[in-house]
Design a protein around this motif. Structure first.
Motif, short mmCIF file in Angstrom:
data_model
loop_
_atom_site.label_atom_id
_atom_site.label_comp_id
_atom_site.label_asym_id
_atom_site.label_seq_id
_atom_site.Cartn_x
_atom_site.Cartn_y
_atom_site.Cartn_z
N THR A 161 0.83 -1.20 0.00
CA THR A 161 0.00 0.00 0.00
C THR A 161 0.87 1.25 0.00
N ILE A 162 0.29 2.34 -0.50
CA ILE A 162 0.93 3.65 -0.45
C ILE A 162 0.08 4.55 0.44
N ASP A 163 0.70 5.15 1.42
CA ASP A 163 -0.02 5.99 2.36
C ASP A 163 -0.69 7.17 1.66
N ASP A 164 -1.83 7.60 2.17
CA ASP A 164 -2.55 8.72 1.57
C ASP A 164 -1.71 10.00 1.60
N GLU A 165 -0.79 10.08 2.54
CA GLU A 165 0.06 11.27 2.64
C GLU A 165 1.47 10.97 2.12
N TYR A 166 1.52 10.18 1.07
CA TYR A 166 2.82 9.80 0.51
C TYR A 166 3.59 11.03 0.02
N ASN A 167 4.90 10.90 0.03
CA ASN A 167 5.76 11.95 -0.49
C ASN A 167 5.71 11.90 -2.02
N ASP A 168 5.47 13.05 -2.66
CA ASP A 168 5.36 13.07 -4.12
C ASP A 168 6.63 13.60 -4.79
N PHE A 169 7.74 13.67 -4.04
CA PHE A 169 9.01 14.15 -4.58
C PHE A 169 10.09 13.11 -4.28
N ASN A 170 10.59 12.45 -5.33
CA ASN A 170 11.62 11.42 -5.17
C ASN A 170 11.19 10.36 -4.16
N TYR A 171 10.00 9.81 -4.33
CA TYR A 171 9.47 8.84 -3.37
C TYR A 171 10.39 7.63 -3.24
N TYR A 172 10.61 7.21 -1.99
CA TYR A 172 11.45 6.04 -1.72
C TYR A 172 11.16 5.53 -0.32
N ARG A 173 10.98 4.22 -0.18
CA ARG A 173 10.83 3.61 1.15
C ARG A 173 12.04 2.71 1.40
N GLY A 174 12.73 2.98 2.48
CA GLY A 174 13.89 2.16 2.82
C GLY A 174 15.00 2.92 3.50
#
Length: 556
Positions: free
Chosen positions: A362-375
């Motif tokens: 899933t992607i959070d509703d408040e995801y970062n929209d600039f250079n998105y990266y999880r880790g």
């Protein structure tokens, strides 16, 4: 009188033009004078040294430039797998560089050869370093198939030299990227006259490391008495003070690190939107790295030819021999198919590719929209009591036993020891508050409103508590008193998923996948410590400075 007036006007115009010209020359020559203090920059008398002639970042070996921009990341086709893990969302990507092709067997063998020279596997203390870097060639084996020829030859035989390396885990791909960074920067220093590459007996404790050189370059001198004198950048003032001996960040000689691309970068690069941005942003979506809705070429000269290497159907991995097949049984040599508009090859088919991200469905509703990266896991340099950085030696190597029983080196001699950041870096910050941010707002225990009610020990948790989203199996790896590894499977019937912090995203279709997976938006995951015969990788590098290439050159 009229003529005199005209001559006078012309004379005044010439004087004015001369003043403007002189002013321009003074302005252009002031690049070595500080606009803040008026002091000289780069003077022979010492003081502040800075590369005022720098124009833009050069493209490092193997890479092509990807100009950043905005795009719609996520699902294009129907979700036939019912994963619901690629919901469309608008993203902006900074400019970056990416490998033109996948990392090949020949490139990876160069890495193995370097490791063998610096950390000979014949020495017990180093054996696990080399063994931990070797790709798993057994990935080719199949219970009901004869593939031993690939097990024995695919990695090392020159017939497969330009084929993408497989059998490489995510961890191994990351280590290769670190090694590549150091080799490129070491060569850059040699080309720019800051350091000569030592060809003598390799010293494991003094192997070139970019981070260590940046912080304490003198500790990495090759040891010869005239090392500094061979440096053609050195300057000596009247008092004998030397400068320009080492290259720091201000020189612009050292390049950013090679790394795995983020999932967002990889998908953006695969789509190749450089020529069709308006269409894809406002009137439709792009299904493949090439233009069109089909996997066969529509161009007259090659009409009907396959544009990628993928599984055509049941028992069909390439097509009918001699008739418009994709030209490969398994993987194929890189550059066998046309590149996309960014100049990238095999962004669909051939092998799927590791990316940097930890997988979450899933992607959070408040995801970062600039250079998105999880880790993100933030670390810092370990400091000795005398204020110097802690450098790993041959006696300090830490080995990790992975969940599958393999042993890998966590760090190598010559590297700076990394430790988690603490309150000194996080106190009163709003943009991050701990070292490990992998689980930020992802639905796990810490992201839940009542996370304090959950048990840390999942084996002792109640049935309601084990309904956590990421309650993955935990296989046991331990050593007995004699050093033998004991492996035990997690046979609990309360596990609900295979997703955890060691699940990494891989993108793109492979020679073993059907057409559905060629869509760059599709995403899958695999444990970071495991490898397959259909996942490879390529490296990326961040772009420093202007978003567009040659922009500064035009201005100057």
């Amino acid at each position: 009188m009229h003529m005199k007036k005209v001559v006078g006007i012309k004379f005044l115009f010439i004087i004015a033009l001369t003043i403007v010209t002189v002013g321009c020359k003074k302005s252009s020559s002031s690049k070595n004078t500080s606009r803040a203090t008026g002091w000289d920059i780069n003077s022979r008398d010492g003081g502040f040294q800075y590369n005022t002639d720098f124009i833009e970042q050069e493209t490092s070996p193997g890479l092509v430039f990807i100009e950043g921009g905005t795009f719609t990341k996520g699902r294009v086709q129907d979700d036939v797998m019912h994963d619901w893990n690629n919901t469309p969302n608008q993203q902006h990507v900074m400019s970056f560089y990416m490998d033109e092709t996948e990392v090949t067997n020949k490139m990876y063998l160069e890495y193995l050869d370097w490791i063998k020279q610096y950390y000979p596997p014949s020495e017990p203390n180093y054996r696990a370093i080399y063994n931990g870097a070797i790709p798993d060639t057994l990935v080719w084996r199949n219970r009901l198939g004869y593939d031993e020829v690939l097990t024995e030859n695919y990695l090392r035989h020159p017939a497969y030299g330009e084929y993408p390396v497989v059998g490489v885990s995510w961890i191994q791909a990351v280590e290769f990227s670190k090694w590549r960074t150091d080799r490129v920067n070491e060569l850059n220093l040699d080309k720019n006259g800051y350091r000569e590459i030592s060809i003598g007996e390799p010293d494991p404790n003094n192997a070139f490391n970019t981070d260590r050189y940046t912080i304490d370059p003198s500790s990495m001198d090759t040891g010869e008495p005239d090392t500094k004198r061979r440096n053609r950048n050195i300057t000596v003032d009247e008092e004998g003070n030397e400068s320009g001996i080492y290259a720091n960040r201000e020189t612009g000689v050292l390049v950013p690190r090679y790394r795995l691309p983020t999932e967002t970068e990889w998908e953006y690069a695969a789509l190749g939107l450089s020529e069709v941005r308006e269409y894809n942003l406002y009137r439709g979506r792009k299904k493949y790295p090439w233009d069109g809705q089909y996997t066969r070429s529509e161009k007259r000269k090659i009409k009907g030819d396959q544009l990628a290497n993928f599984k055509q159907g049941k028992g069909d991995y390439g097509g009918i021999a001699g008739w418009s097949d994709d030209g490969a049984d398994i993987t194929n040599a890189v550059k066998s198919y046309a590149p996309n508009d960014f100049g990238l090859y095999d962004m669909a088919g051939n092998v799927a590719e590791w990316v940097a991200d930890v997988y979450r469905p899933t992607i959070d509703d408040e995801y970062n929209d600039f250079n998105y990266y999880r880790g993100n896991v933030y670390t810092k340099n370990a400091i000795n009591e005398d204020g110097t950085v802690k450098v790993i030696t041959s006696d300090d190597i830490i080995y990790d036993t992975l969940p599958n029983g393999k042993v890998v080196a966590r760090n190598l001699p010559g590297e700076i020891l990394q430790i988690p950041i603490d309150e000194n870096e996080t106190f009163q910050r709003t943009n991050f508050n701990r070292s490990n941010e992998i689980n930020f707002r992802d639905g796990d225990r810490r992201s839940s409103r009542q996370y304090e009610n959950f048990s840390d020990d999942e084996d002792l948790a109640t049935d309601s508590e084990t309904s956590l989203m990421y309650n993955a199996p935990r296989n046991s790896i331990a050593k007995d008193s004699t050093g033998n590894i004991i492996k035990e499977y997690d046979r609990s019937n309360k596990r609900t998923t295979l997703i955890n912090d060691e699940a990494r995203v891989y993108k793109g279709g492979s020679w073993k996948d059907r057409e559905y997976w060629l869509d760059p938006a599709q995403r899958r995951y695999f444990p970071q410590y495991m490898a397959t015969d259909y996942i490879g990788f390529r490296c990326a590098m961040s772009r420093l400075g202007s978003k567009s290439k040659n922009k500064n050159k035009t201005k100057n």
